[in-house]
Design a protein around this motif. Structure first.
Motif, PDB file in Angstrom:
ATOM      1  N   UNK B  48       0.857  -1.070   0.097  1.00 34.63           N
ATOM      2  CA  UNK B  48       0.133  -0.006  -0.155  1.00 34.63           C
ATOM      3  C   UNK B  48       0.986   1.587   0.067  1.00 34.63           C
ATOM      4  N   UNK B  75      -1.415   3.167  15.319  1.00 39.97           N
ATOM      5  CA  UNK B  75       0.248   3.465  15.339  1.00 39.97           C
ATOM      6  C   UNK B  75       0.459   4.790  15.792  1.00 39.97           C
ATOM      7  N   UNK B 100      -2.226   0.507  11.658  1.00 40.35           N
ATOM      8  CA  UNK B 100      -1.581  -0.542  11.161  1.00 40.35           C
ATOM      9  C   UNK B 100      -2.349  -1.963  11.190  1.00 40.35           C
ATOM     10  N   UNK B 104      -0.857  -6.193   7.955  1.00 45.19           N
ATOM     11  CA  UNK B 104       0.694  -5.619   8.067  1.00 45.19           C
ATOM     12  C   UNK B 104       0.888  -4.940   6.913  1.00 45.19           C
ATOM     13  N   UNK B 105      -0.247  -3.483   6.621  1.00 49.03           N
ATOM     14  CA  UNK B 105       0.216  -2.653   6.192  1.00 49.03           C
ATOM     15  C   UNK B 105      -0.571  -1.355   6.621  1.00 49.03           C
ATOM     16  N   UNK B 106      -0.234  -0.152   6.237  1.00 51.54           N
ATOM     17  CA  UNK B 106      -0.714   1.074   7.198  1.00 51.54           C
ATOM     18  C   UNK B 106      -1.654   1.879   6.126  1.00 51.54           C
TER      19      UNK B 106
END
Lengths: 409, 141
Positions: B48, B75, B100, B104-106
């Protein structure tokens, strides 16, 4: 990554510097400011206008966003040259053109390079519309309604979370910037006088945890800085040369949503994902290596601290404090007036203010003036001979560090 | 729509996302209240913002789309007290943070909830509020 040739730290010097200022009572646009600063630099260098071979600027001023601004300015001076170009590297570009000028000198394609930047946001455009509209990702950030402080505050939040730093610590950083700013005749926040931690903590939140006093302001109305760069051989005949001892740059991203999703980087940024170490560390390391100097050799520094927490992160990334420990350096008092390591002696971006993209030129102007012993504001008390001038741009994105000295290496 | 480097008058309406070709499936899904992200078939990394080639490995692979569960944790966050323009004033104070996702992407997004309830690490879930401009937001669980 290939390391720059260390000899590049022994080839070039700034032999002329000019600065210009504007405000609501004395309105000047970027062309006028850049012209005034350039002629100041030409006279200071003791050269003729037509001695200039290359003209470098950062990106176009906010207050005059015509594309090809550097060429427009060369034309305005009626100055045919080998090349004009803009380093579109956010605020770091204005600092990085000094290194690019040194490269041109080293390559033998120029005898004299003019590096110049001007801006005058407050006098010509609606400053509130500037910023987030261009520095936030227009797809994944801007539609949520952030301001620039909101984006930077993500780092402030993480910095507090990871290192136990408090809002009161951020307040102390603002207090120390103001201690220098009150002495600088052009500083935007000079009029407010000295402040206390309580004053900062009473100021309203802009975007938490950042309160008004923890943020840079717009202004002064307009500024420009111009620098004539030439070879060390020619500089030997100059009256007050400032030697370019080292320079380094890097960029890691454009938007914060890209930066936080970065999972590996050949530019060391600590364990990823994280945002509390920036590319400033790498840019500075390159500059130190080129200069064959260490952070502790620097006797003065100009940061790009637009917020209290970016001052702290930059002090760490530039090697002046271990990661997470910059507040110890702040509390030591070494960077305050009278200290042995004066930092942001014009008040920094927070106290002097941001007239626009030229804020990075103002930091260079202040550094050259302090090294020459003729600052407009308070003189560094330690007679500095070596300086770190750092600039940053974008959302923690672009970084440029220049080491300047009064003597050849 | 904002062109890059242009100062549109965004005081009149909420800004529309400047949609890239890479992200068309993302926005199509948002209209159907679904959250998509990309994953690399070679390195399995979650990607991303969207792109046409995985930037995280050297395979040069075309990422595939997956639906996110929409669950994650805060986060970082900031409560916007001084909004960027007039249209946001009635909405303020509002919170914007980095979330987050569990894949496991932001995402950078609004986090709905009382400002005093926000904290790093708190669990959030995706939300698709009915607004003039459809955007995924998050809310405290």
């Amino acid at each position: 990554m290939k390391k720059p040739d260390r000899s590049l730290g022994r080839v070039a010097a700034i032999v002329g510097m000019g600065d210009a200022y504007a405000d609501h009572e004395n309105v000047k646009d970027p062309l006028q400011l850049a012209t005034e600063a350039t002629w100041g630099a030409i006279r200071d260098a003791g050269i003729k206008k037509d001695d200039i071979d290359i003209l470098l600027t950062g990106r176009a001023p906010w207050a005059d966003r015509r594309p090809q601004w550097s060429n427009i300015f060369a034309s305005h001076l009626q100055l045919p040259v080998r090349m004009t170009t803009e380093l579109t590297f956010h605020g770091a570009g204005v600092n990085a053109i000094i290194g690019q000028a040194a490269l041109a000198i080293a390559a033998g394609v120029a005898d004299y390079v003019l590096c110049v930047q001007a801006d005058a946001v407050q006098l010509f455009i609606d400053a509130t519309a500037v910023g987030a509209a261009t520095d936030a990702c227009p797809q994944f950030e801007f539609p949520y309604g952030p301001t620039i402080p909101t984006i930077y505050a993500q780092l402030a939040c993480r910095y507090m979370h990871e290192f136990g730093v408090t809002e009161e610590d951020f307040a102390e950083v603002a207090v120390q910037r103001q201690e220098w700013a009150v002495h600088h005749p052009k500083a935007a926040k000079r009029k407010h006088g000295l402040i206390t931690v309580e004053d900062v903590m009473k100021s309203p939140y802009i975007s938490s945890p950042l309160r008004r006093w923890m943020c840079a302001t717009w202004g002064p109305g307009g500024t420009a800085g111009a620098f004539i760069v030439t070879s060390v051989e020619r500089a030997a005949k100059a009256k007050n040369p400032i030697y370019i001892r080292g320079f380094g740059t890097c960029t890691t991203h454009e938007y914060l949503c890209e930066r936080i999703n970065l999972r590996k980087s050949r530019i060391p940024l600590g364990p990823l994902p994280a945002i509390t170490t920036t590319g400033a560390a790498y840019a500075a390391k390159e500059a130190y290596e080129m200069a064959d100097l260490q952070p502790q050799d620097m006797q003065i520094a100009a940061l790009a601290g637009n917020f209290s927490h970016t001052v702290l992160v930059q002090l760490e990334d530039l090697g002046f404090a271990p990661k997470g420990k910059a507040m110890d350096l702040v509390r030591s008092g070494r960077m305050r007036p009278g200290g042995d390591f004066p930092v942001d002696t014009n008040g920094g971006w927070m106290g002097f203010g941001q007239p626009g993209i030229s804020v990075a030129a103002d930091s260079l102007v202040e550094t050259v003036r302090q090294l020459r012993g003729n600052p407009l504001g308070l003189k560094a008390g330690n007679n500095p001979k070596l300086a770190m001038a750092y600039s940053a741009g974008g959302m923690l994105a672009c970084h440029s560090a220049v080491i300047l000295g009064t003597e050849k290496s | 729509m904002l062109e890059q480097g242009e100062f549109a008058d965004f005081k009149e309406s909420y800004p529309q996302p400047r949609v890239t070709q890479d992200a068309l499936p993302y926005w199509e899904a948002v209209r159907n209240k679904k959250l998509l992200f990309q994953r690399c078939p070679a390195c399995s990394g979650a990607i991303f913002p969207p792109r046409s080639v995985c930037p995280m490995c050297d395979a040069g692979a075309k990422p595939g789309w997956e639906e996110s569960k929409g669950a994650g944790s805060i986060y970082s966050f900031s409560v916007v007290h001084r909004p960027p323009s007039a249209i946001w004033k009635s909405h303020a104070p509002y919170t914007i943070g980095l979330v987050r996702l569990d894949e496991d992407y932001f995402l950078f997004a609004e986090i709905e909830g009382k400002p005093e309830d926000m904290a790093v690490g708190k669990r959030v879930e995706v939300n698709f509020p009915d607004r003039e401009v459809p955007l995924p937001t998050f809310r405290l669980v």
